[in-house]
Design an enzyme around this catalytic site. Structure first.
Site, PDB file in Angstrom:
ATOM      1  N   HIS A  63       0.858  -1.185   0.000  1.00 32.21           N
ATOM      2  CA  HIS A  63       0.000   0.000   0.000  1.00 32.21           C
ATOM      3  C   HIS A  63       0.893   1.233   0.000  1.00 32.21           C
ATOM      4  CE1 HIS A  63      -3.693   2.340   0.886  1.00 32.21           C
ATOM      5  NE2 HIS A  63      -2.829   3.148   1.494  1.00 32.21           N
ATOM      6  N   CYS A  64       0.769   2.050  -1.035  1.00 29.89           N
ATOM      7  CA  CYS A  64       1.634   3.214  -1.199  1.00 29.89           C
ATOM      8  C   CYS A  64       0.857   4.484  -0.881  1.00 29.89           C
ATOM      9  CB  CYS A  64       2.187   3.273  -2.627  1.00 29.89           C
ATOM     10  SG  CYS A  64       3.339   4.641  -2.888  1.00 29.89           S
TER      11      CYS A  64
END
Length: 423
Positions: free
Chosen positions: A191-192
């Site tokens: 998850h960025c």
């Protein structure tokens, strides 16, 4: 006299006629149209914009910071540096910079606004069927929790499939549940927060092209801003050059502190692509030789070029969630012949009951939340009873079947309640 009396009596009769029977709801058939789309009742924590066309994570603050940094730094470069460089060196500098800037912006938005590969959650019927299969596999239907893993063989390597108690499914290989978005994502990488979305199977190539092109753009701006300052310092001195172009100083500072992390991240993902791994697998050491001599990556093609082509040039899989589809399609219903007010109340009760059924197909967790809301507690005429099915063997998580006793809503007859207005 007689004519006047008859006219007055006729007007009195007209005034006593109820207009309720002339309403369209008096007809035996009526068409009910539901305009609610599936993204409006999506069970995860994702946010949707533009009528479900854009899908992002709930936390978008860091994404806005990324967008501002790119726009401000590039804008200063094109405004204060490019005119001087185009006159002194070549006009190809602003052209190349513009192409890089547009490519970076396009890949960033494509990564942030797309479905990363979210897996749909199981319906209650599918979850119950899976529980029955698990009980049959265990040879018992007693009080016991379902196993969390299954084993499959991929290219000679045993891979474990974990059971997700939130989505009620066995996750496919390389999939994982994101705790921030509350969704299972196919080929989950990470998850960025910088792009405001998960990075998975459907947007990984765009994420890689974004960070790679951003590395080139950052190096490009940093190099030519230094060139601009050096050319000016040859004419007026170094300090005067800094005073004449203060925007160049800001660009140098931003690029200097960001280029290291961006280039390093690009190199790391280049290594992952060449070995056909994900960030999640590399951090956990899933295919590390430390786990055993026979442990290897079953997804690697054994060739760097083939691994890169499969990750970047393969066909883009379709989205598995129909987020813009309607929950209920237009249906033709048979209405009992009654007066307009009673029919209206019954219609609202049926619509509320159908709405709860549509919510039930999303997830068991969503049903529990809907069943315990104060609104339903105030409107129910009969209690809502949650029971467990005997064949499921108790009330363990992932093994509960729901039985709703009584109508979901009960509206008093003769007091029509208009449908809520949608903003």
């Amino acid at each position: 006299m007689h004519l006047g009396v008859s006219e007055s009596m006729r007007e009195c009769e007209y005034s006593q006629i109820s207009t309720r029977s002339s309403t369209p709801m008096e007809t035996p058939y009526k068409k009910r149209t539901s305009r609610k789309r599936k993204w409006e009742s999506f069970p995860g924590r994702s946010k949707f914009y533009c009528d479900g066309r854009i899908m992002m994570a709930r936390q978008t603050g860091v994404f806005c910071l990324t967008l501002v940094l790119i726009l401000v730094t590039s804008g200063l470069f094109f405004t204060f540096d490019c005119p001087f460089l185009a006159l002194q060196l070549t006009t190809a500098i602003p052209v190349i910079g513009g192409v890089l800037f547009l490519f970076v912006l396009g890949t960033l938005l494509r990564t942030s606004f797309s479905d990363p590969g979210v897996l749909p959650r199981a319906t209650p019927d599918e979850a119950a069927d899976l529980e029955r299969q698990i009980d049959v596999a265990n040879g018992s239907t007693g009080y016991r929790p379902p196993p969390r893993t299954k084993e499959v063989v991929i290219n000679g390597q045993t891979v474990k499939l974990k059971y997700c108690f939130t989505c009620k499914i066995f996750r496919p290989p390389r999939a994982s549940h994101c705790s921030l978005c509350d969704n299972c994502v196919e080929r989950f990488d990470h998850h960025c927060p910088w792009v405001g979305n998960c990075v998975g199977r459907r947007n990984y190539r765009f994420f890689y092209m974004f960070i790679l092109s951003l590395s080139f753009l950052t190096i490009f701006i940093f190099a030519f801003v230094i060139t601009h300052i050096i050319l000016r310092s040859h004419r007026n001195g170094f300090l005067n050059a800094l005073k004449d172009s203060p925007a160049s100083v800001l660009e140098v500072v931003v690029c200097f502190f960001s280029v290291w992390s961006i280039v390093g991240l690009s190199g790391f993902h280049t290594y992952l692509i060449s070995s056909n791994q994900t960030t999640n697998e590399d951090i956990k050491g899933s295919w590390s030789s430390k786990r055993g001599k026979d442990n290897y990556n079953p997804y690697s093609h054994g060739n760097i070029f083939t691994n890169c082509c499969s990750a970047l040039c393969g066909p883009l899989p379709p989205s598995l969630i129909d987020r813009r589809g309607f929950i209920q399609s237009d249906t033709l219903q048979l209405a009992p012949p009654t007066n307009g007010i009673t029919m209206y109340g019954a219609t609202q009760s049926q619509q509320s009951h159908m709405c709860d059924q549509d919510q039930c197909i999303q997830s068991t967790k969503f049903v529990l939340q809907a069943a315990t809301t104060p609104l339903l507690q105030q409107q129910t005429s009969e209690p809502v009873i949650l029971t467990t099915s005997p064949e499921n063997g108790g009330s363990l998580p992932g093994r509960t079947s729901l039985t709703l006793a009584g109508p979901c809503t009960s509206l008093p007859l003769g007091q029509p309640t208009p449908p809520p207005s949608t903003s």
